[in-house]
Design an enzyme around this catalytic site. Structure first.
Site, PDB file in Angstrom:
ATOM      1  N   GLY A 222       0.835  -1.207   0.000  1.00 54.50           N
ATOM      2  CA  GLY A 222       0.000   0.000   0.000  1.00 54.50           C
ATOM      3  C   GLY A 222       0.860   1.244   0.000  1.00 54.50           C
ATOM      4  O   GLY A 222       0.602   2.215  -0.722  1.00 54.50           O
TER       5      GLY A 222
ATOM      6  N   ASP B 270       8.185   6.264   8.360  1.00 55.27           N
ATOM      7  CA  ASP B 270       7.546   5.577   9.470  1.00 55.27           C
ATOM      8  C   ASP B 270       6.306   6.386   9.769  1.00 55.27           C
ATOM      9  O   ASP B 270       6.342   7.625   9.755  1.00 55.27           O
ATOM     10  CB  ASP B 270       8.460   5.480  10.688  1.00 55.27           C
ATOM     11  N   SER B 271       5.217   5.688   9.976  1.00 55.58           N
ATOM     12  CA  SER B 271       3.949   6.386  10.067  1.00 55.58           C
ATOM     13  C   SER B 271       3.031   5.652  11.003  1.00 55.58           C
ATOM     14  O   SER B 271       3.287   4.506  11.380  1.00 55.58           O
ATOM     15  CB  SER B 271       3.314   6.477   8.677  1.00 55.58           C
TER      16      SER B 271
ATOM     17  N   PHE C  98      -5.255   1.479   2.977  1.00 53.98           N
ATOM     18  CA  PHE C  98      -4.827   0.345   3.789  1.00 53.98           C
ATOM     19  C   PHE C  98      -4.920   0.754   5.256  1.00 53.98           C
ATOM     20  O   PHE C  98      -5.315   1.881   5.589  1.00 53.98           O
ATOM     21  CB  PHE C  98      -3.397  -0.085   3.417  1.00 53.98           C
ATOM     22  N   GLY C  99      -4.543  -0.162   6.133  1.00 52.24           N
ATOM     23  CA  GLY C  99      -4.448   0.144   7.561  1.00 52.24           C
ATOM     24  C   GLY C  99      -5.733   0.715   8.139  1.00 52.24           C
ATOM     25  O   GLY C  99      -6.813   0.151   7.976  1.00 52.24           O
TER      26      GLY C  99
ATOM     27  N   ASP D 170      -7.290   3.416   7.301  1.00 50.23           N
ATOM     28  CA  ASP D 170      -8.006   4.312   6.379  1.00 50.23           C
ATOM     29  C   ASP D 170      -9.536   4.241   6.495  1.00 50.23           C
ATOM     30  O   ASP D 170     -10.201   5.286   6.416  1.00 50.23           O
ATOM     31  CB  ASP D 170      -7.605   4.047   4.925  1.00 50.23           C
TER      32      ASP D 170
ATOM     33  N   LYS E 272      -6.405  11.143  -1.675  1.00 44.92           N
ATOM     34  CA  LYS E 272      -5.724  10.875  -0.399  1.00 44.92           C
ATOM     35  C   LYS E 272      -4.302  11.454  -0.425  1.00 44.92           C
ATOM     36  O   LYS E 272      -3.885  12.126   0.516  1.00 44.92           O
ATOM     37  CB  LYS E 272      -5.685   9.368  -0.105  1.00 44.92           C
TER      38      LYS E 272
ATOM     39  N   HIS F 196      -0.751  12.676   5.316  1.00 42.38           N
ATOM     40  CA  HIS F 196       0.494  12.807   6.070  1.00 42.38           C
ATOM     41  C   HIS F 196       1.686  12.377   5.217  1.00 42.38           C
ATOM     42  O   HIS F 196       2.706  13.037   5.162  1.00 42.38           O
ATOM     43  CB  HIS F 196       0.385  11.952   7.334  1.00 42.38           C
ATOM     44  N   ARG F 197       1.538  11.245   4.489  1.00 45.83           N
ATOM     45  CA  ARG F 197       2.640  10.729   3.670  1.00 45.83           C
ATOM     46  C   ARG F 197       2.869  11.630   2.463  1.00 45.83           C
ATOM     47  O   ARG F 197       4.015  11.899   2.085  1.00 45.83           O
ATOM     48  CB  ARG F 197       2.340   9.292   3.232  1.00 45.83           C
TER      49      ARG F 197
END
Ligand code: ITT
Length: 211
Positions: A23, A83-84, A166-167, A169, A189, A194-195
């Protein structure tokens, strides 16, 4: 090292993405491609013999730098890593750096989501503020490093909605949005995430250091 001599244009510099999360790879490729960098992006899967690094840092930035340095050293190429995670206000910022393994097994998105929703089941809507956070790091084989950060603020839904991303979301509804992150298109998105913010901030740094 790629040849930079002769009449042929120089081959693009190889930049290794320090993640095996598909993802994330999809998102990072799109974000860095939009920044129009003259680099060849390769996922960590191109180096199957390089072991995963232990994420021993206690902040997103420390872990992103650990991952980027490990891959740059192992491959001899510049490496980027992120890293998130999800930081929930009423949980004092948790799961935070533990987001990927909140339910115990690293990367079990469904179990992580189910556990978080169960933990917050008694929490009223006005106290369900949360944000995604991301640290994006660049490391060169000579030890040079840079790290930048980005966040996406929102509130947590009670029930998951959407199939994208993913995760976490399906439960994070960004401020000003009526949809969850999993209901946004990938481009929507990336534009607010953030990414997206962290890697768009890193792109000029990559350009500067890789030439
Ligand atoms: P790598 O370490 O290989 O990059 P990972 O999944 O372990 O992959 P992280 O350590 O950065 O990545 O953990 C991030 C976790 O935080 C991830 O598994 C999700 O649960 C959550 N997360 C991060 N960014 C997210 C996003 O954009 N949408 C939903 N969940 C996200």
């Amino acid at each position: 090292m790629e040849s930079q001599t002769g009449d042929h244009p120089a081959a693009p510099r190889r930049l290794v993405l320090a993640t095996r999360n598909t993802g994330k790879i999809t998102e990072l490729r799109a974000i860095l491609a939009a920044a129009d960098l003259d680099v060849e992006l390769v996922g960590a899967d191109a180096y199957p013999d390089v072991p995963d690094v232990k994420e021993t840092g206690v902040t997103f930035a420390e872990n992103a730098l650990l991952k980027a340095h490990a891959l740059a050293q192992a491959t001899g190429h510049p490496a980027v890593a992120d890293d998130s995670g999800l930081c929930v206000e009423v949980l004092g910022g948790a799961p935070g750096i533990f987001s990927a393994r909140w339910a115990g097994r690293h990367g079990d998105d469904q179990a992580n989501l189910d556990l978080l929703l169960a933990q917050l089941s008694d929490i009223d809507d006005e106290h369900r503020a949360a944000h995604f956070a991301c640290a994006a790091a660049l490391a060169l084989p000579d030890g040079t490093e840079r790290v930048v950060e980005g966040t996406l603020d929102g509130t947590l839904r009670r029930t998951p909605a959407g199939t994208g991303g993913f995760g976490y979301d399906p439960v994070l509804q960004p401020h000003g949005e009526s949809r969850t992150c999993a209901e946004l298109t990938a481009d929507e998105k990336n534009a607010i995430s953030h990414r997206g913010k962290a890697f768009r901030a890193l792109a000029p740094v990559v350009r500067e250091l890789l030439g």
